[in-house]
Write an enzyme that holds these catalytic residues in place. Structure first.
Site, PDB file in Angstrom:
ATOM      1  N   ASP A  76       0.680  -1.683  -0.355  1.00 22.15           N
ATOM      2  CA  ASP A  76       0.136   0.169   0.204  1.00 22.15           C
ATOM      3  C   ASP A  76       0.703   1.476   0.000  1.00 22.15           C
ATOM      4  O   ASP A  76       1.756   1.364   0.398  1.00 22.15           O
ATOM      5  CB  ASP A  76      -1.175  -0.012   1.479  1.00 22.15           C
ATOM      6  CG  ASP A  76      -1.422   1.538   1.305  1.00 22.15           C
ATOM      7  OD1 ASP A  76      -2.203   1.494   0.655  1.00 22.15           O
ATOM      8  OD2 ASP A  76      -1.177   1.212   2.807  1.00 22.15           O
ATOM      9  N   ASP A  78      -0.291   5.455   0.712  1.00 23.20           N
ATOM     10  CA  ASP A  78      -0.705   6.607   1.690  1.00 23.20           C
ATOM     11  C   ASP A  78      -0.072   5.925   2.806  1.00 23.20           C
ATOM     12  O   ASP A  78      -0.739   4.286   3.367  1.00 23.20           O
ATOM     13  CB  ASP A  78      -2.034   6.915   1.611  1.00 23.20           C
ATOM     14  CG  ASP A  78      -2.425   7.108  -0.093  1.00 23.20           C
ATOM     15  OD1 ASP A  78      -1.287   7.249  -0.803  1.00 23.20           O
ATOM     16  OD2 ASP A  78      -3.397   7.664  -0.448  1.00 23.20           O
ATOM     17  N   THR A 183      -2.860   0.953  -4.874  1.00 19.51           N
ATOM     18  CA  THR A 183      -2.852   2.317  -4.191  1.00 19.51           C
ATOM     19  C   THR A 183      -3.948   2.830  -4.952  1.00 19.51           C
ATOM     20  O   THR A 183      -4.417   2.338  -6.168  1.00 19.51           O
ATOM     21  CB  THR A 183      -1.712   3.432  -4.481  1.00 19.51           C
ATOM     22  OG1 THR A 183      -2.408   4.496  -4.093  1.00 19.51           O
ATOM     23  CG2 THR A 183      -1.537   3.544  -5.865  1.00 19.51           C
ATOM     24  N   ALA A 184      -5.037   3.454  -4.428  1.00 19.44           N
ATOM     25  CA  ALA A 184      -6.514   4.166  -4.809  1.00 19.44           C
ATOM     26  C   ALA A 184      -6.038   5.714  -5.528  1.00 19.44           C
ATOM     27  O   ALA A 184      -6.752   6.171  -6.089  1.00 19.44           O
ATOM     28  CB  ALA A 184      -7.200   4.667  -3.614  1.00 19.44           C
ATOM     29  N   LYS A 228      -8.785  -2.745  -4.377  1.00 20.35           N
ATOM     30  CA  LYS A 228      -7.257  -4.041  -3.886  1.00 20.35           C
ATOM     31  C   LYS A 228      -7.236  -5.024  -3.745  1.00 20.35           C
ATOM     32  O   LYS A 228      -5.733  -5.821  -4.488  1.00 20.35           O
ATOM     33  CB  LYS A 228      -6.788  -2.552  -3.172  1.00 20.35           C
ATOM     34  CG  LYS A 228      -6.406  -1.698  -3.101  1.00 20.35           C
ATOM     35  CD  LYS A 228      -5.718  -0.953  -2.089  1.00 20.35           C
ATOM     36  CE  LYS A 228      -5.486   0.269  -1.948  1.00 20.35           C
ATOM     37  NZ  LYS A 228      -4.989   0.549  -0.664  1.00 20.35           N
ATOM     38  N   ASP A 251      -1.401  -0.288   6.301  1.00 18.65           N
ATOM     39  CA  ASP A 251      -1.480   0.984   7.356  1.00 18.65           C
ATOM     40  C   ASP A 251      -2.870   0.475   8.122  1.00 18.65           C
ATOM     41  O   ASP A 251      -3.240   1.170   9.044  1.00 18.65           O
ATOM     42  CB  ASP A 251      -1.084   1.930   7.310  1.00 18.65           C
ATOM     43  CG  ASP A 251      -1.764   2.699   6.535  1.00 18.65           C
ATOM     44  OD1 ASP A 251      -2.495   4.223   7.232  1.00 18.65           O
ATOM     45  OD2 ASP A 251      -2.394   2.689   5.020  1.00 18.65           O
ATOM     46  N   ASN A 254      -8.832  -0.941   5.862  1.00 18.14           N
ATOM     47  CA  ASN A 254      -9.774  -0.825   5.034  1.00 18.14           C
ATOM     48  C   ASN A 254      -8.917  -2.501   4.134  1.00 18.14           C
ATOM     49  O   ASN A 254      -9.354  -2.395   2.390  1.00 18.14           O
ATOM     50  CB  ASN A 254      -9.494   0.154   4.053  1.00 18.14           C
ATOM     51  CG  ASN A 254     -10.121   1.132   4.964  1.00 18.14           C
ATOM     52  OD1 ASN A 254     -11.699   0.926   5.264  1.00 18.14           O
ATOM     53  ND2 ASN A 254      -9.679   2.586   5.177  1.00 18.14           N
TER      54      ASN A 254
END
Length: 324
Positions: A76, A78, A183-184, A228, A251, A254
């Protein structure tokens, strides 16, 4: 009530749109990775110098296993690889280049402040930011945004990378494994970050484009939560990976669907829900925030917007008093 929804992000299962988003992201990631490999061969570029390798904690077996062609690592972005949210930093860069006005900047700055202080990846905030970004980039070229992404990385992101997480990623690369960001953030921006960090490539949200120009629509939905996991699943199938031998790092709670897919899940700088879940299941934890001053959170890009800067400073001061 909106504030309460920020504090309690909803968990949802994968949908057809999640699967579509994941498959589109996996295909975009593989294409960009192939293009980068060809470019590297043609220009003779060398690999980035590796940082100091992070060895296994006491009592842990050697990991990752070297020479395993069916293993890979998924990180991930962020708050796992980078402090803060890539999409918000990119928004700062677009504002600087006159893509949108001060009102939009104020919204970006508030969302970034909440994310950094609360440590919560809120789906509604992220959705709002993505909707704004889509409307902003509509009609612009993909190549143009990629070039801006390179500049924004140097301006706002390069000094926000967590060295500890990057060392974990490098350990996988040194073991001969591929390492992907998940990542989004838009896949183009994620690809820029992955390239600059020396990683294999990136899975990210795919925005529709026609003849190299953004239409303002998404392919599927934002790459968040279950999407994801679908992207990782699709990429693993295409790359012939054994997910039981793969690792994933995040982290946020979600990302539990993604972390649950692999045999080696890691909670990195975890939020409260993920920390509790990881401890319950015996997942490995790493926290690179320990011992850092609250000031390290930093003030988001509110330069030239006095009210936002003042509000951010007040929020940080309140956060410090609360901690004390």
């Amino acid at each position: 009530m909106a504030a309460l929804r920020w504090l309690t992000p909803r968990r949802r299962p994968a949908t057809a749109r999640s699967v579509l988003a994941g498959e589109a992201s996996a295909e975009a990631a593989r294409k960009s990775s192939r293009d980068d490999a060809v470019t590297a061969v043609l220009d003779g570029s060398e690999a980035r110098e590796a940082p100091a390798e992070a060895g296994p904690a006491e009592g842990e077996p050697e990991f990752p296993v070297a020479g395993d062609p069916h293993a890979a690592a998924f990180f991930d972005l962020d708050n796992t690889v980078m402090q803060g949210a890539a999409l918000f930093h990119f928004g700062r860069g677009l504002y600087k280049r006159k893509f949108f006005d001060t009102r939009e900047l104020t919204r970006f700055a508030w969302q970034q402040t909440w994310f950094r202080l609360a440590g919560v990846e809120d789906p509604e905030h992220m959705q709002d930011a993505r909707d704004s970004a889509l409307s902003i980039v509509k009609g612009h070229g993909v190549a143009e945004l990629m070039a801006i992404g390179e500049e924004v990385y140097d301006e706002y992101m390069a000094d926000r990378i967590w060295p500890g997480t990057l060392a974990l990623a490098q350990a996988h690369l040194d073991a001969g494994q591929k390492v992907w960001l998940v990542t989004a953030a838009p896949v183009e921006i994620a690809t820029v970050i992955a390239r600059r960090l020396g990683l294999t490539g990136a899975l990210g949200t795919v925005a529709e484009s026609v003849d190299g120009v953004y239409t303002g629509k998404l392919v599927g939905e934002p790459l968040h939560g279950p999407a994801k996991a679908e992207a990782v699943r699709a990429l693993a199938a295409a790359e012939r990976l054994d997910l039981d031998r793969c690792a994933a790092y995040s982290d946020s709670h979600n990302d539990i669907p993604m972390l649950s897919l692999v045999g080696h899940p890691y909670a990195i700088n975890p939020d409260g829900k993920l920390r509790k879940h990881a401890r319950t299941l015996g997942w490995r934890l790493r926290d690179y925030r320990i011992g850092r001053r609250a000031a390290k959170v930093g003030i988001p890009a509110a330069a030239g917007v006095g009210a936002v800067a003042g509000g951010t400073a007040a929020a940080i001061a309140l956060h410090r008093r609360t901690r004390r």
